[in-house]
Design an enzyme around this catalytic site. Structure first.
Site, PDB file in Angstrom:
ATOM      1  CG  ASN A   1      -0.380  -0.220   2.509  1.00  0.00           C
ATOM      2  OD1 ASN A   1       0.816  -0.437   2.629  1.00  0.00           O
ATOM      3  ND2 ASN A   1      -1.199  -0.193   3.550  1.00  0.00           N
TER       4      ASN A   1
ATOM      5  CD  GLU B   1       3.999   0.246  10.498  1.00  0.00           C
ATOM      6  OE1 GLU B   1       3.244   1.233  10.413  1.00  0.00           O
ATOM      7  OE2 GLU B   1       5.020   0.105   9.818  1.00  0.00           O
TER       8      GLU B   1
ATOM      9  CB  CYS C   1      -2.063  -0.290   9.077  1.00  0.00           C
ATOM     10  SG  CYS C   1      -0.761   0.953   9.169  1.00  0.00           S
TER      11      CYS C   1
END
Length: 233
Positions: free
Chosen positions: A21, A116, A150
């Site tokens: 992304n 992450e 996210c």
């Protein structure tokens, strides 16, 4: 009577595994500190969007000795697992989903890890809020990059006194978003990264509806496009 000092020593080889992304931004997040600490790096960009990561690594490699910056592409199940389990890798830096992060943690052994992982981010709207600004910011936060981030807004918690007005405004602003070719400047919502992603979003929405949620707008699918959706209840 004590003298304290800090030594900053390179770990050795850092494997940087990045998602689709933000293929340049997230690669830089990993490459810059690793190189600044005098490590060598193996960058594995997502095979869903590898080209910009490969180009970034090529540009940077021109400014370092041969072998300092390396890249690999391909299947996470094959190449990713080779990196995770390889004894010559000293650290894994990964950005991606919780299941893959868990898999890495369970299989990396004694390597240092930075993981992450995905979020389920709420936004709280209180009755003294600037309603129009709240709606505008939430629309931007929820639908940025077709929601494929996210830290995107995924849940909205609103005081009951303003829920009806807020919902009306949110649905109205959501309805203004234009779905189409992301190469067109006036497009707000482009396609999701692949068919599997569309199927997942559709599954989640249908599950919510089956458990009592109401579709205020959206829940429309065409090819790899999923229309911006607001659920209540």
């Amino acid at each position: 009577g004590f003298f304290a000092f800090t030594q900053r020593l390179p770990l050795g080889v850092v494997a940087a595994i990045t998602p689709f992304n933000y293929p340049v931004n997230l690669a830089i997040h990993k490459l810059a500190p690793a190189l600044a600490a005098r490590n060598t790096v193996i960058l594995k960009p997502s095979r869903e969007a590898p080209l910009s990561g490969l180009m970034l690594a090529e540009i940077l490699a021109n400014h370092f000795p041969e072998g300092v910056i390396n890249t690999l592409t391909g299947s996470g199940k094959f190449i990713g697992d080779l990196l995770v389990t390889n004894d010559d890798i000293n650290k894994i830096s990964f950005t991606g989903s919780v299941p893959i992060g868990t898999h890495i943690a369970n299989n990396a052994g004694m390597k240092k890890l930075t993981l992450e992982l995905g979020g389920n981010d709420p936004t709280i709207v209180l009755k003294d809020a600037d309603m129009d600004k709240a709606v505008s910011d939430i629309v931007n936060g929820a639908y940025l990059f077709s929601g494929q981030v996210c830290m995107g807004v995924k849940r909205i918690i609103v005081e009951s006194d303003i829920i009806d007005e807020f919902t009306e405004k949110l649905v109205k602003e959501t309805g203004k978003l234009k779905v189409g070719n992301p190469m067109n400047k006036d497009t707000d919502i482009g396609p999701l990264i692949n068919t599997k992603a569309v199927e997942y979003v559709d599954e989640v929405v249908n599950d919510a509806v089956s458990n009592g949620a109401n579709v205020e707008i959206g829940a429309k699918v065409k090819n790899n496009f999923y229309w911006p959706t607001v659920l209540t209840g």
